[in-house]
Design a protein around this motif. Structure first.
Motif, PDB file in Angstrom:
ATOM      1  N   GLU A  93       0.827  -1.210   0.000  1.00 59.34           N
ATOM      2  CA  GLU A  93       0.000   0.000   0.000  1.00 59.34           C
ATOM      3  C   GLU A  93       0.858   1.255   0.000  1.00 59.34           C
ATOM      4  O   GLU A  93       0.532   2.249  -0.675  1.00 59.34           O
ATOM      5  CB  GLU A  93      -0.940  -0.001   1.212  1.00 59.34           C
ATOM      6  N   GLU A  94       1.954   1.212   0.734  1.00 57.39           N
ATOM      7  CA  GLU A  94       2.857   2.369   0.781  1.00 57.39           C
ATOM      8  C   GLU A  94       3.498   2.608  -0.581  1.00 57.39           C
ATOM      9  O   GLU A  94       3.666   3.761  -1.017  1.00 57.39           O
ATOM     10  CB  GLU A  94       3.934   2.172   1.846  1.00 57.39           C
ATOM     11  N   SER A 137       1.032   4.252  -2.797  1.00 62.49           N
ATOM     12  CA  SER A 137       0.901   5.650  -2.391  1.00 62.49           C
ATOM     13  C   SER A 137       2.087   6.486  -2.869  1.00 62.49           C
ATOM     14  O   SER A 137       1.916   7.617  -3.356  1.00 62.49           O
ATOM     15  CB  SER A 137       0.779   5.730  -0.868  1.00 62.49           C
TER      16      SER A 137
END
Length: 257
Positions: free
Chosen positions: A27-28, A31
């Motif tokens: 997820e990072e 992002s």
């Protein structure tokens, strides 16, 4: 590590966010890509599990698009049952995919002619599926660029992912109306820089092939696609914004995103 946003959007035309190397921070990483100016990521599955995760990522994220494939390794080593299961999975989920692939030929790892024949037979099944489904085909071709071209000529849209072959063969691919996707290798490989300087801008896509081929230390990730833009711009004597615009428009046209 800072990710300075680019003043122009870009699409990573080929990545593998489904791979285990992204398990700690998937997820990072997504992002960070967005913060860097990445407006789309085409995630290429190469196995039953990878295709499933690619579909899940695409369902959860509007800017991630699934391509469903069958790796040359499975084409060479997999059982008929394994290969048929992947083909059935691709067919069942084709409406959710922007492309079929990656799939293709990798003669670097084939030990003998029997393995090449088996890999080729599997690839032919994927080609027939792409034709049946009327989807773009993302091909993996290593030490087999010419052989792949002869097999895919009936497909309307073909993307040579992470192209590393000769300039001469690249010209044949482009003459057929197909696309050359250059990985972040272009940041440091002289051969890929030559390819970048020669490929027509109308046939160019950019990709990371992450987690592989990082232009920075450690693992590659979609955010690092921004490193390719100034590198290609310098080689083609164009503005970075122009390179990003063409590569992004090409990707949107090819994948209908």
């Amino acid at each position: 590590m800072e990710y300075k946003p680019m003043p122009y959007p870009i699409i990573d035309s080929h990545c593998h966010l489904d791979f285990p190397k992204f398990n700690p921070d998937r997820e990072e990483a997504i992002s960070r890509a967005r913060k860097a100016g990445v407006v789309g990521m085409v995630n290429s599955g190469i196995s039953i599990k990878g295709n499933r995760i690619s579909l899940e990522l695409a369902e959860k994220n509007e800017d991630i698009h699934a391509a469903l494939g069958l790796s040359p390794d499975i084409g060479r080593e997999g059982s008929d049952k394994d290969i048929d299961a992947i083909l059935s999975q691709i067919k069942a989920n084709a409406e959710k995919a922007v492309a079929i692939g990656e799939a293709g030929l990798d003669f670097q790892d084939c030990k003998n002619n029997e393995e090449r024949q088996r890999q080729t037979a599997s690839f032919k099944k994927v080609i027939e599926l792409a034709k049946e489904l009327d989807k773009p085909l993302v091909v993996h071709a290593r030490l087999a660029e010419v052989e792949v071209l002869e097999l895919v000529r009936d497909i309307d849209t073909v993307i040579y992912h992470c192209y590393s072959g000769s300039v001469e063969t690249m010209r044949e691919i482009v003459d057929a109306g197909y696309y050359i996707s250059l990985a972040t290798l272009v940041c440091f490989s002289e051969h890929h820089q030559t390819l970048a300087s020669e490929v027509p801008i109308e046939n160019l896509l950019l990709e990371t092939d992450s987690p592989f081929l990082s232009p920075r230390r450690g693992r590659n990730e979609p955010a690092f696609i921004v490193d390719s833009i100034p590198a290609v711009a310098k080689l083609k004597e164009m503005e970075p914004a122009e390179i990003a615009k063409f590569a992004t428009e090409n990707a949107r046209r090819v994948f209908k995103i």
